[in-house]
Design an enzyme around this catalytic site. Structure first.
Site, short mmCIF file in Angstrom:
data_model
loop_
_atom_site.label_atom_id
_atom_site.label_comp_id
_atom_site.label_asym_id
_atom_site.label_seq_id
_atom_site.Cartn_x
_atom_site.Cartn_y
_atom_site.Cartn_z
CG HIS A 5 1.30 -16.71 -3.73
ND1 HIS A 5 0.27 -16.25 -4.51
CD2 HIS A 5 1.94 -15.60 -3.28
CE1 HIS A 5 0.27 -14.92 -4.52
NE2 HIS A 5 1.28 -14.50 -3.79
NE ARG B 178 -0.56 -4.36 -7.40
CZ ARG B 178 0.43 -4.42 -6.49
NH1 ARG B 178 1.47 -5.19 -6.70
NH2 ARG B 178 0.37 -3.70 -5.38
N GLY C 35 -1.46 -12.65 -0.03
CA GLY C 35 -2.71 -13.36 -0.28
C GLY C 35 -3.18 -13.29 -1.72
N GLY D 149 9.93 -15.27 -4.36
CA GLY D 149 9.88 -15.52 -5.80
C GLY D 149 10.81 -14.58 -6.56
CG ASP E 4 7.84 -9.62 -6.35
OD1 ASP E 4 7.25 -8.56 -6.46
OD2 ASP E 4 7.27 -10.73 -6.50
CB SER F 191 0.91 -10.87 -10.83
OG SER F 191 0.56 -9.76 -10.03
P1 AMP Z 1 2.90 -11.32 -3.08
O1 AMP Z 1 1.73 -12.02 -2.46
O2 AMP Z 1 2.64 -10.78 -4.44
O3 AMP Z 1 3.54 -10.32 -2.14
O4 AMP Z 1 4.01 -12.44 -3.31
C1 AMP Z 1 4.43 -13.27 -2.26
C2 AMP Z 1 5.63 -14.07 -2.72
O5 AMP Z 1 5.26 -14.86 -3.85
C3 AMP Z 1 6.81 -13.19 -3.15
O6 AMP Z 1 8.02 -13.79 -2.72
C4 AMP Z 1 6.68 -13.21 -4.64
O7 AMP Z 1 7.92 -13.00 -5.31
C5 AMP Z 1 6.17 -14.61 -4.89
N1 AMP Z 1 5.53 -14.69 -6.20
C6 AMP Z 1 4.52 -13.92 -6.67
N2 AMP Z 1 4.24 -14.22 -7.95
C7 AMP Z 1 5.11 -15.21 -8.31
C8 AMP Z 1 5.34 -15.95 -9.49
N3 AMP Z 1 4.62 -15.75 -10.60
N4 AMP Z 1 6.32 -16.88 -9.50
C9 AMP Z 1 7.07 -17.10 -8.38
N5 AMP Z 1 6.90 -16.44 -7.23
C10 AMP Z 1 5.93 -15.51 -7.19
#
Ligand code: AMP
Length: 281
Positions: A37, A187, A31, A147, A150, A185
Site C-alpha cells: 500500500h 491476508r 486497510g 497495485g 490485483d 497482502s
Molecule cells: P487492498 O487493501 O488489498 O484492497 O489493496 C489496496 C491496493 O493496494 C490495491 O490497489 C492493491 O492492488 C494494492 N496492493 C495490495 N498488495 C500489494 C502489493 N503486494 N504490491 C503492490 N500493491 C499492492
C-alpha cells in the site's frame, strides 16, 4: 494528516484542494496496511500535489462465505503508518454512509468481471467497480493508484474509467514482495508459520514459469502444468485457478507471444491468496 469520515467532509476538502489548484492523488484500500500500500502512496506523493488514502472494507465485494467479518482491521496502526508516510488525508467512511438504506445501483464491467477471480467470486468485481466509482465521485482524484497484484481489478477499473469517460488517470504500480518472494497482502496475517512457508509456492511457481519462458518455452499448457506441479507438491496448498491469459481481454492463450498474464489463486489452508507475473515471449 486530516482524518475524514463523512462523505460531505471529504467532498468539501477535495473541492477546496481543487480550487487551490492542487492535483489530487488517490489510493483506495481496505486497510491493514503494508509496504505494498505504501508503495502506492509514495507514487502518489511523487506524482500528485496531495494524497488521499481511503480505508473501506467494502461488504459488497465479499461473498456470503468469505471473510468480510474477520477481515483484519487496525485503524490506529494504519493511521499512524499513513501519517508517517506523508499522506494528506485518510478517508474512512462508514458502511452506512456508502450504502444508505434504499441503495440499489451497481456497475458491471461485463466479460472481464466473470473470468479468473470473478469465476470463483461471483459478484466480487461488481462490488469493487461500484465502490471505486463511488469513491472516485466523492474524492474526484486526478490520479488513482492501484497495485499490479490485483491484475484483474486494475484492468476492470481501467475499462470502467475509459468506458464512463471518467476524468482520472489510472496508474498501475508493481507488486511489492517479501524478500523470499511472497507478495505482500493483508491476508498474509491469517497464515500460521507452516502456512507462511507453504504460501511461498505461489511465487515459486510463477518464478519457475518466468525462467522456463526465458529458456525458450512458449507453450502455455506446459507452463501451467509446471506451475501446478510446484503448487501440488505443497500439501497445504489447494489450487483455485492457474491461468495464462491475454492481459487485455483475460482470454486464455495457447502460446507466449508478446505479453501474457500468468495469474493464480490458491488456498493455503482457508486463506485464499493471489499472485501473478507478466510473461514476455
Ligand atoms: P487492498 O487493501 O488489498 O484492497 O489493496 C489496496 C491496493 O493496494 C490495491 O490497489 C492493491 O492492488 C494494492 N496492493 C495490495 N498488495 C500489494 C502489493 N503486494 N504490491 C503492490 N500493491 C499492492
Amino acid at each position: 494528516m486530516k482524518v475524514v469520515e463523512s462523505l460531505a467532509g471529504m467532498k468539501a476538502l477535495a473541492r477546496e484542494w481543487r480550487r487551490a489548484g492542487k492535483t489530487i492523488g488517490f489510493v483506495p484500500t481496505m486497510g491493514y496496511l503494508h509496504e505494498g500500500h505504501l508503495s502506492l502512496v509514495r507514487e502518489s506523493r511523487r506524482r500528485a500535489g496531495v494524497t488521499v488514502v481511503s480505508i473501506f472494507v467494502n461488504p459488497t465485494q465479499f461473498g456470503p462465505n468469505e471473510d468480510f467479518q474477520k477481515y483484519p482491521r487496525d485503524l490506529a496502526k494504519d493511521s499512524a503508518y499513513l501519517e508517517r508516510g506523508g499522506v494528506d488525508c485518510l478517508f474512512y467512511p462508514a458502511v452506512a454512509e456508502i450504502y444508505p438504506p434504499g441503495y440499489r445501483t451497481s456497475v458491471e464491467v461485463t466479460g472481464l468481471q466473470d473470468r479468473l477471480c470473478g469465476r470463483s467470486r461471483p459478484g466480487h468485481f461488481r462490488g469493487v467497480a461500484t465502490v471505486v466509482l463511488k469513491l472516485f465521485e466523492i474524492v474526484r482524484p486526478d490520479l488513482a493508484f492501484f497495485g499490479a497484484k490485483d491484475a484483474q481489478q486494475v484492468l476492470i477499473i481501467r475499462r470502467m474509467a475509459a468506458d464512463l469517460d471518467l476524468d482520472v488517470e489510472i496508474v498501475t504500480c508493481p507488486i511489492v514482495r517479501e524478500p523470499d518472494g511472497l507478495a505482500l497482502s493483508s491476508r498474509n496475517a491469517y497464515l500460521g508459520p507452516e502456512e507462511r512457508k507453504a504460501a511461498l509456492a505461489l511465487s515459486t511457481g510463477l518464478r519457475w514459469a518466468e525462467r522456463a519462458v526465458a529458456a525458450g518455452e512458449r507453450d502455455t499448457a506446459r507452463l501451467l502444468d509446471g506451475i501446478r506441479s510446484v503448487l501440488e507438491a505443497e500439501p497445504l496448498a489447494r489450487i483455485d485457478y492457474v491461468e495464462a491469459v491475454d492481459p487485455e481481454t483475460l482470454e486464455p492463450v495457447a502460446e507466449v507471444r508478446g505479453e501474457v498474464l500468468a495469474a493464480l489463486a490458491v488456498f493455503i489452508g482457508s486463506t485464499r491468496l493471489i499472485d501473478n507475473v507478466r510473461l514476455r515471449g
